[in-house]
Design a protein around this motif. Sequence first.
Motif, PDB file in Angstrom:
ATOM      1  N   LEU A 301       0.810  -1.216   0.000  1.00  0.00           N
ATOM      2  CA  LEU A 301       0.000   0.000   0.000  1.00  0.00           C
ATOM      3  C   LEU A 301       0.842   1.265   0.000  1.00  0.00           C
ATOM      4  O   LEU A 301       0.308   2.372   0.083  1.00  0.00           O
ATOM      5  CB  LEU A 301      -0.958   0.002   1.197  1.00  0.00           C
ATOM      6  N   HIS A 302       2.170   1.127  -0.117  1.00  0.00           N
ATOM      7  CA  HIS A 302       3.048   2.288  -0.255  1.00  0.00           C
ATOM      8  C   HIS A 302       3.233   2.687  -1.713  1.00  0.00           C
ATOM      9  O   HIS A 302       3.815   3.728  -1.999  1.00  0.00           O
ATOM     10  CB  HIS A 302       4.434   1.997   0.347  1.00  0.00           C
ATOM     11  N   TYR A 303       2.743   1.867  -2.620  1.00  0.00           N
ATOM     12  CA  TYR A 303       2.916   2.117  -4.052  1.00  0.00           C
ATOM     13  C   TYR A 303       1.598   2.653  -4.622  1.00  0.00           C
ATOM     14  O   TYR A 303       0.518   2.300  -4.137  1.00  0.00           O
ATOM     15  CB  TYR A 303       3.314   0.823  -4.758  1.00  0.00           C
ATOM     16  N   PRO A 304       1.656   3.537  -5.622  1.00  0.00           N
ATOM     17  CA  PRO A 304       0.401   4.062  -6.197  1.00  0.00           C
ATOM     18  C   PRO A 304      -0.574   2.954  -6.570  1.00  0.00           C
ATOM     19  O   PRO A 304      -0.174   1.861  -6.990  1.00  0.00           O
ATOM     20  CB  PRO A 304       0.889   4.824  -7.441  1.00  0.00           C
ATOM     21  N   TYR A 305      -1.859   3.253  -6.411  1.00  0.00           N
ATOM     22  CA  TYR A 305      -2.901   2.258  -6.651  1.00  0.00           C
ATOM     23  C   TYR A 305      -3.265   2.190  -8.138  1.00  0.00           C
ATOM     24  O   TYR A 305      -3.152   3.191  -8.851  1.00  0.00           O
ATOM     25  CB  TYR A 305      -4.178   2.611  -5.883  1.00  0.00           C
ATOM     26  N   PRO A 306      -3.748   1.039  -8.601  1.00  0.00           N
ATOM     27  CA  PRO A 306      -4.335   0.999  -9.949  1.00  0.00           C
ATOM     28  C   PRO A 306      -5.553   1.916  -9.990  1.00  0.00           C
ATOM     29  O   PRO A 306      -6.296   2.012  -9.014  1.00  0.00           O
ATOM     30  CB  PRO A 306      -4.742  -0.471 -10.104  1.00  0.00           C
ATOM     31  N   ARG A 307      -5.760   2.578 -11.106  1.00  0.00           N
ATOM     32  CA  ARG A 307      -6.870   3.531 -11.194  1.00  0.00           C
ATOM     33  C   ARG A 307      -8.213   2.820 -11.299  1.00  0.00           C
ATOM     34  O   ARG A 307      -9.211   3.270 -10.736  1.00  0.00           O
ATOM     35  CB  ARG A 307      -6.674   4.454 -12.406  1.00  0.00           C
ATOM     36  N   GLU A 308      -8.252   1.707 -12.025  1.00  0.00           N
ATOM     37  CA  GLU A 308      -9.517   1.001 -12.227  1.00  0.00           C
ATOM     38  C   GLU A 308      -9.604  -0.214 -11.308  1.00  0.00           C
ATOM     39  O   GLU A 308      -8.600  -0.738 -10.837  1.00  0.00           O
ATOM     40  CB  GLU A 308      -9.655   0.561 -13.690  1.00  0.00           C
ATOM     41  N   ALA A 309     -10.821  -0.677 -11.072  1.00  0.00           N
ATOM     42  CA  ALA A 309     -11.041  -1.840 -10.209  1.00  0.00           C
ATOM     43  C   ALA A 309     -10.533  -3.112 -10.884  1.00  0.00           C
ATOM     44  O   ALA A 309     -10.442  -3.195 -12.109  1.00  0.00           O
ATOM     45  CB  ALA A 309     -12.521  -1.975  -9.887  1.00  0.00           C
ATOM     46  N   LEU A 310     -10.194  -4.099 -10.071  1.00  0.00           N
ATOM     47  CA  LEU A 310      -9.752  -5.396 -10.579  1.00  0.00           C
ATOM     48  C   LEU A 310     -10.950  -6.136 -11.162  1.00  0.00           C
ATOM     49  O   LEU A 310     -12.020  -6.217 -10.545  1.00  0.00           O
ATOM     50  CB  LEU A 310      -9.127  -6.208  -9.440  1.00  0.00           C
ATOM     51  N   GLU A 311     -10.766  -6.690 -12.349  1.00  0.00           N
ATOM     52  CA  GLU A 311     -11.854  -7.405 -13.020  1.00  0.00           C
ATOM     53  C   GLU A 311     -12.376  -8.550 -12.144  1.00  0.00           C
ATOM     54  O   GLU A 311     -11.614  -9.368 -11.634  1.00  0.00           O
ATOM     55  CB  GLU A 311     -11.364  -7.964 -14.362  1.00  0.00           C
ATOM     56  N   GLY A 312     -13.670  -8.587 -11.952  1.00  0.00           N
ATOM     57  CA  GLY A 312     -14.304  -9.637 -11.163  1.00  0.00           C
ATOM     58  C   GLY A 312     -14.440  -9.302  -9.686  1.00  0.00           C
ATOM     59  O   GLY A 312     -15.187  -9.956  -8.955  1.00  0.00           O
ATOM     60  N   MET A 313     -13.747  -8.264  -9.233  1.00  0.00           N
ATOM     61  CA  MET A 313     -13.760  -7.927  -7.805  1.00  0.00           C
ATOM     62  C   MET A 313     -15.083  -7.289  -7.388  1.00  0.00           C
ATOM     63  O   MET A 313     -15.423  -7.284  -6.205  1.00  0.00           O
ATOM     64  CB  MET A 313     -12.590  -6.989  -7.490  1.00  0.00           C
ATOM     65  N   ASP A 314     -15.834  -6.764  -8.343  1.00  0.00           N
ATOM     66  CA  ASP A 314     -17.117  -6.146  -8.006  1.00  0.00           C
ATOM     67  C   ASP A 314     -18.122  -7.163  -7.479  1.00  0.00           C
ATOM     68  O   ASP A 314     -19.130  -6.806  -6.866  1.00  0.00           O
ATOM     69  CB  ASP A 314     -17.691  -5.417  -9.221  1.00  0.00           C
ATOM     70  N   ARG A 315     -17.836  -8.448  -7.682  1.00  0.00           N
ATOM     71  CA  ARG A 315     -18.730  -9.503  -7.198  1.00  0.00           C
ATOM     72  C   ARG A 315     -18.220 -10.126  -5.899  1.00  0.00           C
ATOM     73  O   ARG A 315     -18.790 -11.104  -5.412  1.00  0.00           O
ATOM     74  CB  ARG A 315     -18.865 -10.592  -8.272  1.00  0.00           C
ATOM     75  N   VAL A 316     -17.152  -9.558  -5.346  1.00  0.00           N
ATOM     76  CA  VAL A 316     -16.528 -10.121  -4.151  1.00  0.00           C
ATOM     77  C   VAL A 316     -16.912  -9.302  -2.914  1.00  0.00           C
ATOM     78  O   VAL A 316     -16.743  -8.088  -2.884  1.00  0.00           O
ATOM     79  CB  VAL A 316     -14.988 -10.158  -4.292  1.00  0.00           C
ATOM     80  N   VAL A 317     -17.446  -9.986  -1.906  1.00  0.00           N
ATOM     81  CA  VAL A 317     -17.803  -9.358  -0.627  1.00  0.00           C
ATOM     82  C   VAL A 317     -17.038 -10.094   0.472  1.00  0.00           C
ATOM     83  O   VAL A 317     -17.228 -11.295   0.666  1.00  0.00           O
ATOM     84  CB  VAL A 317     -19.318  -9.422  -0.359  1.00  0.00           C
ATOM     85  N   VAL A 318     -16.148  -9.365   1.160  1.00  0.00           N
ATOM     86  CA  VAL A 318     -15.198  -9.984   2.087  1.00  0.00           C
ATOM     87  C   VAL A 318     -15.481  -9.583   3.527  1.00  0.00           C
ATOM     88  O   VAL A 318     -15.755  -8.417   3.825  1.00  0.00           O
ATOM     89  CB  VAL A 318     -13.746  -9.574   1.732  1.00  0.00           C
ATOM     90  N   SER A 319     -15.395 -10.574   4.408  1.00  0.00           N
ATOM     91  CA  SER A 319     -15.376 -10.310   5.845  1.00  0.00           C
ATOM     92  C   SER A 319     -14.146 -11.015   6.406  1.00  0.00           C
ATOM     93  O   SER A 319     -13.516 -11.835   5.713  1.00  0.00           O
ATOM     94  CB  SER A 319     -16.653 -10.834   6.518  1.00  0.00           C
ATOM     95  N   VAL A 320     -13.758 -10.690   7.638  1.00  0.00           N
ATOM     96  CA  VAL A 320     -12.571 -11.300   8.229  1.00  0.00           C
ATOM     97  C   VAL A 320     -12.882 -11.788   9.635  1.00  0.00           C
ATOM     98  O   VAL A 320     -13.808 -11.295  10.288  1.00  0.00           O
ATOM     99  CB  VAL A 320     -11.375 -10.309   8.286  1.00  0.00           C
TER     100      VAL A 320
END
Length: 680
Positions: A301-320
């Motif tokens: 997280l110290h490096y610049p982020y990708p501008r667009e979302a990762l393909e397929g991640m819009d369907r991912v819902v995460v809990s921990v």
Amino acid sequence: MSLFEGHRFLIIQSSELSATKAENLKKQIISTGYNEDGGILIKRNSDLIPISNEKLVKVTLIVSNTIDFVEYQLAEELMIPVVRDAWVVDSIAANLIETLRSYSPDPKYFLSSVSICCAASICKGDKEALFSAVRSFGGIHTDHLSRRTTHLIALDTDDDICRMAIAFNQACERDVIAIVRPEWLLDSIISKRKLEEDKYRVGSKDRSPEPATSVLFKGRTFFLDDDFNISSRVSSSLKTLIEQHGGKVDSEDRANTYIGKYRAGDMYQLAIDEKWPIGNLNWLFWMLLHEEWITPGKIMLHYPYPREALEGMDRVVVSVTHYSGDSRLYLQQLVEIMGGTFTKNLRQFTTTHLLVAKPTGEKYKYAQEWNIKCLNHLWLEESYAKWELQDDSDPRYLKFGDQVDVAHAVGHTSLDVGLTSSQNTRIDSQNVSSSLEMPRKKAKPNSKPYNIVAILTGCDKEFSASDLRNLNKVGIKVVEQPTNSLNCIIAPGILRTEKFLKSLSKSPKYLLTPMFLIDVLATVHSHKLDDFEHFKPHIDKYDLSKHINFKKDPKMKEIFLDPSLGAQNIVNLIENSNSKLFESGDFCVSATIPGGPDLISSIVKSFGCRVCLIIDKKTKRLPKRVAATRYLLCEAKDQPLQNHFRKLAEKEHYRIVEWNWVVMSIFNTKLVDRFIIDEN
């Protein structure tokens, strides 16, 4: 179930936490029903032989009133929270797990007692920078006021969240929530200590930083990219931070180190070509905190982020489950940057993945029953590092607890993949001298074609986050609430909405149709930014007055005294709207007025009214009049309230008016003589 279920404790005995206190602490933990076999270790800080890495990696929480113990540095690297004994005591007393960050014994986290929230007057770029700053130095941040909020960051108090904080402070009869300018937080970081708030109250201009200096950045010249979309007040503070630690901030021609938000743009590509160190604000703040230079890719997280979302991640819902403190926050950030959804609670038909540190507890039990995929943190980290969702059936991702070794502990995955500049990029440490010797490419100047701060109201089209970023690139900043910097209202017509009316009090320079933004975005997509200036849409074309039929539109008769003046009405609105329209009146607002008295009062206040009282037939007296005239704002048919008001204000100069009187006065930029029910 114990409050501390799933935790494994290491208690550090020291001069600040005696052997007796350590044993009592152990008994208190056990008294909650805690019965993990071997789950509480006690060790003296004077023992110079550290516990083994295998044992330490199993520890989920270290209780110590000092950082003077041999395991501390490794614990930080492993993201194992270290808290003072008060955390245990307070959690038991409240019967809930208190925020870990607030109990850090490490003096470098001097903002550990701070929880900030930002008002509407803070732009999104500044908000993100301030959140990164407070998080780096031990504090926490929230999007809304909460019971833990200590500071509200604002430029003015003209929004609901500020009014809520002010009302709360008044009810408590003290400033529980300090309402301060962004400079308070930034100057505290410059001074490396939490500064007193008095000089930084909203409305003041005082500053009193006490700069701490070092040579950390000696030989480094930073280029700060404009994709952060931060204000000059924040960027100037970042420059001060860098300079006081031996570095410089300059143009691309002299720079050898790049700081940006996204892995995109001309300057980012130039930095790659020149082999400069490339990082973001998290990286900068980490180095300032630890007073140590670090290669940006070592921590993802110290490096610049990708501008667009990762393909397929819009369907991912995460809990921990069983991740806590910084490790939990880190995983949440990864999920959200990748474009997924992070949830605190497990939901049967919504949650798709549960990240598991230890295969125990209610979440893990129900995840198995509900066929939710249970994986360790490596699946998420490696998906981010490779910018591709990894196979969730890989056995490496199905190891939990003791099966995960120290080398693969949370936060130990780094960016080391040679992908395109719009995705992950291999990070190589470069020294300053070699960077300076490389040939330079000219980058475009940072000037922007427009200088617009706009608010949208009544627009059918929704603009995505990507749209707003593209608008920002060309100098159009869209805000959610009207602030003092507002200079443009974008709407399909003349509206009576809260946003439109309040925005007029800010003396906007432009009233434009939504087609302006649509055409700007179309131009951005069809031309390079370098060429945008030559093809940019001209503002005059989208002037709202050119799209209104003043003679035929019946609504114009409801708001303008003389609709036949046509576009001159809009010219008057732009030239003469101001925030002092109602300063000559004290307003009493009917408790039953359509739209609600709170909303109506907030609109009247935005135009200079200092006293605004909500009244009904039970109101026994009126406060002492401050302004020249007292107004009752009510419906024409509300005769009982009007008669009651007349008795209360019989010896005063008063007016009884309808809501339409307020609206027409605003649109004609003067107090009108229509919709007046009565006058004394």
